[in-house]
Design an enzyme around this catalytic site. Structure first.
Site, PDB file in Angstrom:
ATOM      1  N   CYS A 188       0.358 -13.954   1.270  1.00 33.43           N
ATOM      2  CA  CYS A 188      -0.776 -13.755  -0.436  1.00 33.43           C
ATOM      3  C   CYS A 188      -0.191 -15.104  -1.021  1.00 33.43           C
ATOM      4  O   CYS A 188      -0.987 -15.151  -1.761  1.00 33.43           O
ATOM      5  CB  CYS A 188      -0.116 -13.137  -1.206  1.00 33.43           C
ATOM      6  SG  CYS A 188       0.411 -11.013  -0.588  1.00 33.43           S
ATOM      7  N   HIS A 223      -0.131 -14.722  -8.451  1.00 40.80           N
ATOM      8  CA  HIS A 223      -0.882 -13.626  -7.881  1.00 40.80           C
ATOM      9  C   HIS A 223      -0.887 -11.835  -7.524  1.00 40.80           C
ATOM     10  O   HIS A 223       0.228 -12.305  -8.169  1.00 40.80           O
ATOM     11  CB  HIS A 223      -0.107 -13.585  -6.403  1.00 40.80           C
ATOM     12  CG  HIS A 223       0.019 -12.625  -5.696  1.00 40.80           C
ATOM     13  ND1 HIS A 223      -1.375 -12.611  -5.048  1.00 40.80           N
ATOM     14  CD2 HIS A 223       1.056 -12.163  -4.630  1.00 40.80           C
ATOM     15  CE1 HIS A 223      -0.730 -11.510  -3.918  1.00 40.80           C
ATOM     16  NE2 HIS A 223      -0.140 -11.337  -4.106  1.00 40.80           N
ATOM     17  N   ASN A 238      -4.317  -5.783  -5.193  1.00 38.02           N
ATOM     18  CA  ASN A 238      -3.738  -6.694  -4.321  1.00 38.02           C
ATOM     19  C   ASN A 238      -4.663  -7.804  -3.366  1.00 38.02           C
ATOM     20  O   ASN A 238      -5.183  -6.403  -2.327  1.00 38.02           O
ATOM     21  CB  ASN A 238      -2.399  -6.331  -4.258  1.00 38.02           C
ATOM     22  CG  ASN A 238      -1.279  -8.167  -3.660  1.00 38.02           C
ATOM     23  OD1 ASN A 238      -1.760  -8.902  -3.055  1.00 38.02           O
ATOM     24  ND2 ASN A 238      -0.118  -7.751  -3.101  1.00 38.02           N
TER      25      ASN A 238
HETATM   26  N1  COA Z   1       2.632   7.747  -5.395  1.00 42.77           N
HETATM   27  C1  COA Z   1       3.905   8.537  -5.853  1.00 42.77           C
HETATM   28  N2  COA Z   1       4.777   8.443  -5.248  1.00 42.77           N
HETATM   29  C2  COA Z   1       4.963   6.942  -4.992  1.00 42.77           C
HETATM   30  C3  COA Z   1       3.583   6.176  -4.111  1.00 42.77           C
HETATM   31  C4  COA Z   1       2.693   6.448  -4.737  1.00 42.77           C
HETATM   32  N3  COA Z   1       1.476   5.991  -4.557  1.00 42.77           N
HETATM   33  N4  COA Z   1       4.629   5.392  -3.664  1.00 42.77           N
HETATM   34  C5  COA Z   1       5.896   5.916  -3.839  1.00 42.77           C
HETATM   35  N5  COA Z   1       6.440   7.259  -3.907  1.00 42.77           N
HETATM   36  C6  COA Z   1       7.502   7.116  -4.413  1.00 42.77           C
HETATM   37  C7  COA Z   1       8.060   6.997  -3.616  1.00 42.77           C
HETATM   38  O1  COA Z   1       8.323   8.222  -2.057  1.00 42.77           O
HETATM   39  C8  COA Z   1      10.148   7.536  -4.223  1.00 42.77           C
HETATM   40  O2  COA Z   1      10.133   8.658  -4.052  1.00 42.77           O
HETATM   41  P1  COA Z   1      11.370   9.502  -3.371  1.00 42.77           P
HETATM   42  O3  COA Z   1      12.368   9.209  -4.712  1.00 42.77           O
HETATM   43  O4  COA Z   1      10.800  10.956  -3.580  1.00 42.77           O
HETATM   44  O5  COA Z   1      11.632   8.707  -2.753  1.00 42.77           O
HETATM   45  C9  COA Z   1       9.626   6.837  -5.391  1.00 42.77           C
HETATM   46  O6  COA Z   1       7.909   7.013  -5.773  1.00 42.77           O
HETATM   47  C10 COA Z   1      10.065   5.525  -6.112  1.00 42.77           C
HETATM   48  O7  COA Z   1      10.251   4.830  -5.041  1.00 42.77           O
HETATM   49  P2  COA Z   1      10.262   3.540  -5.903  1.00 42.77           P
HETATM   50  O8  COA Z   1       9.917   2.961  -4.481  1.00 42.77           O
HETATM   51  O9  COA Z   1      11.694   3.723  -6.102  1.00 42.77           O
HETATM   52  O10 COA Z   1       9.112   3.101  -6.394  1.00 42.77           O
HETATM   53  P3  COA Z   1       9.405   1.434  -7.482  1.00 42.77           P
HETATM   54  O11 COA Z   1       9.571   2.246  -9.143  1.00 42.77           O
HETATM   55  O12 COA Z   1      10.097   0.867  -6.617  1.00 42.77           O
HETATM   56  O13 COA Z   1       7.610   1.485  -7.539  1.00 42.77           O
HETATM   57  C11 COA Z   1       6.344   0.322  -5.789  1.00 42.77           C
HETATM   58  C12 COA Z   1       7.215   1.408  -5.986  1.00 42.77           C
HETATM   59  C13 COA Z   1       5.753   0.109  -4.150  1.00 42.77           C
HETATM   60  C14 COA Z   1       5.021  -0.155  -6.785  1.00 42.77           C
HETATM   61  C15 COA Z   1       6.890  -1.301  -6.219  1.00 42.77           C
HETATM   62  O14 COA Z   1       8.784  -1.128  -5.575  1.00 42.77           O
HETATM   63  C16 COA Z   1       6.352  -2.461  -6.101  1.00 42.77           C
HETATM   64  O15 COA Z   1       4.994  -2.487  -6.214  1.00 42.77           O
HETATM   65  N6  COA Z   1       7.096  -3.974  -4.606  1.00 42.77           N
HETATM   66  C17 COA Z   1       6.309  -5.393  -4.719  1.00 42.77           C
HETATM   67  C18 COA Z   1       4.728  -4.155  -3.557  1.00 42.77           C
HETATM   68  C19 COA Z   1       3.953  -5.822  -3.094  1.00 42.77           C
HETATM   69  O16 COA Z   1       3.865  -5.744  -4.354  1.00 42.77           O
HETATM   70  N7  COA Z   1       3.497  -5.641  -2.168  1.00 42.77           N
HETATM   71  C20 COA Z   1       2.916  -7.535  -2.340  1.00 42.77           C
HETATM   72  C21 COA Z   1       3.794  -8.378  -1.980  1.00 42.77           C
HETATM   73  S1  COA Z   1       2.716  -9.645  -1.675  1.00 42.77           S
END
Ligand code: COA
Length: 337
Positions: A124, A264, A294
């Site tokens: 990224c 980004h 993204n």
């Molecule tokens: N739909 C529904 N539920 C989802 C899901 C989706 N698409 N993806 C994950 N979940 C669930 C998880 O499985 C978890 O369930 P569990 O508690 O039963 O295990 C629950 O949602 C909470 O997950 P959590 O990781 O605490 O959520 P979060 O608030 O941190 O959001 C992301 C998850 C991935 C959106 C967040 O961590 C994020 O944006 N991270 C950065 C990722 C990114 O941008 N990467 C690229 C960088 S360049």
């Protein structure tokens, strides 16, 4: 009227951005579409990420082809012909194939007959790193005109059974043409940064297909050729480095000098958390994450072109472009428009 100097105080040539371009594929994959593929909901995705839809490359569409369309728009904007280019840099982690470089195909299809080219793999942060490389070549006098493209078809390495990743990413390409400030007349490159948090490289990766885990039946069965990610760790890393990069610009230039922040396009909540950390309002940010998700190396240049069209690149004001991602590589680009 005084003519602006063509050299910076340290004697190197001043660099500007002559043109910007973007291309996104036609097909939209909405949150409602994803609800039919994995156990997710529009509400969850919008609340946690701000994403409503993303673009998906058509079958047969390749990364160099998307890069070509963005590059042509950037060159047209710059009023520069492809044969004038000295260098073509393509930032991508989803190139046409492992080798030769996607920039070679791009350069040929573009008609960049005099240029050398290479790909840059910084995920990224690729466009932001590539822009600094381009500027350095021009500052030193080694090149006059450099094309930097960020282009990705992430949909080809996403696991559409993994709701943790497949909802976040999309496809697209963005491009910028760098040349001397004198010729460009706008978008002065003022510098940037490049960094890596080594040892965290497994948090966000496509493990299979390289020399570490070459393609075998086993790697395919284990789905190692798809993107893997530890979302929470990436989230915290992104907020920390994003805020730090903006804070450094704030400390040096002050708030009133900043016209726009074009980060980004990672996740609306990451952007909001970082802006809150540095105490700046969200209306200073240009965001299109709701429409594209993204797009990795393509996200900053797509957003820059759209910011230009929206009148958000304000003449005389700073545009700050922080980026971060797999590696964990991070860096920013600072431009005075
Ligand atoms: N739909 C529904 N539920 C989802 C899901 C989706 N698409 N993806 C994950 N979940 C669930 C998880 O499985 C978890 O369930 P569990 O508690 O039963 O295990 C629950 O949602 C909470 O997950 P959590 O990781 O605490 O959520 P979060 O608030 O941190 O959001 C992301 C998850 C991935 C959106 C967040 O961590 C994020 O944006 N991270 C950065 C990722 C990114 O941008 N990467 C690229 C960088 S360049």
């Amino acid at each position: 009227m005084t003519t602006p100097p063509t050299q910076s105080p340290n004697g190197s040539r001043r660099v500007g951005i002559a043109g910007l371009g973007r291309y996104v594929p036609e097909r939209r994959l909405t949150n409602a579409d994803l609800e039919k593929i994995v156990d997710t909901s529009d509400e969850w995705i919008v609340q946690r990420t701000g994403i409503r839809e993303r673009r998906i490359a058509a079958p047969g569409e390749d990364t160099s082809g998307m890069a070509l369309r963005a590059a042509r728009q950037a060159l047209e904007d710059a009023r520069i012909n492809p044969e004038e280019l000295d260098l073509v840099i393509c930032a991508t982690v989803t190139g046409d194939q492992p080798f030769p470089a996607t920039s070679c195909r791009l350069g040929k299809d573009l008609g960049a007959t005099r240029a050398g080219g290479f790909d840059l793999g910084a995920a990224c942060s690729g466009f932001v790193f590539g822009s600094q490389v381009a500027a350095s070549f021009i500052q030193s006098g080694a090149c006059q005109k450099v094309l930097v493209v960020g282009a990705e078809i992430l949909s080809r390495i996403l696991d559409y059974t993994d709701r943790n990743t497949c909802v976040l990413f999309g496809d697209g390409a963005g491009a910028a043409v760098f040349t001397t400030l004198e010729r460009a007349g706008r978008g002065e490159f003022l510098g940037g940064s490049m960094g890596m948090d080594g040892g965290s490289e497994d948090i966000l990766a496509q493990p299979g297909g390289g020399s570490r885990f070459p393609a075998t039946h086993e790697t395919v069965e284990k789905r190692l050729h798809y993107m893997k990610m530890g979302g929470t760790k990436v989230f915290k890393f992104a907020v920390r480095v994003f805020a730090q990069m903006v804070q450094n610009v704030l400390d040096r230039y002050g708030r009133d000098d900043i016209g726009v922040i074009i980060p980004h396009q990672v996740n609306q909540r990451i952007i909001e958390s970082a802006m809150e950390t540095v105490g700046l309002p969200m209306d200073m940010v240009f965001s299109n994450i709701d429409r594209y998700g993204n797009t990795s190396a393509a996200s900053v240049p797509i957003a820059m072109r759209e910011a230009l069209e929206a009148g958000r690149l304000v003449p005389g004001k700073l545009a700050v472009m922080p980026a971060f991602g797999a590696g964990m590589a991070w860096g920013h680009l600072l431009v005075r428009w």
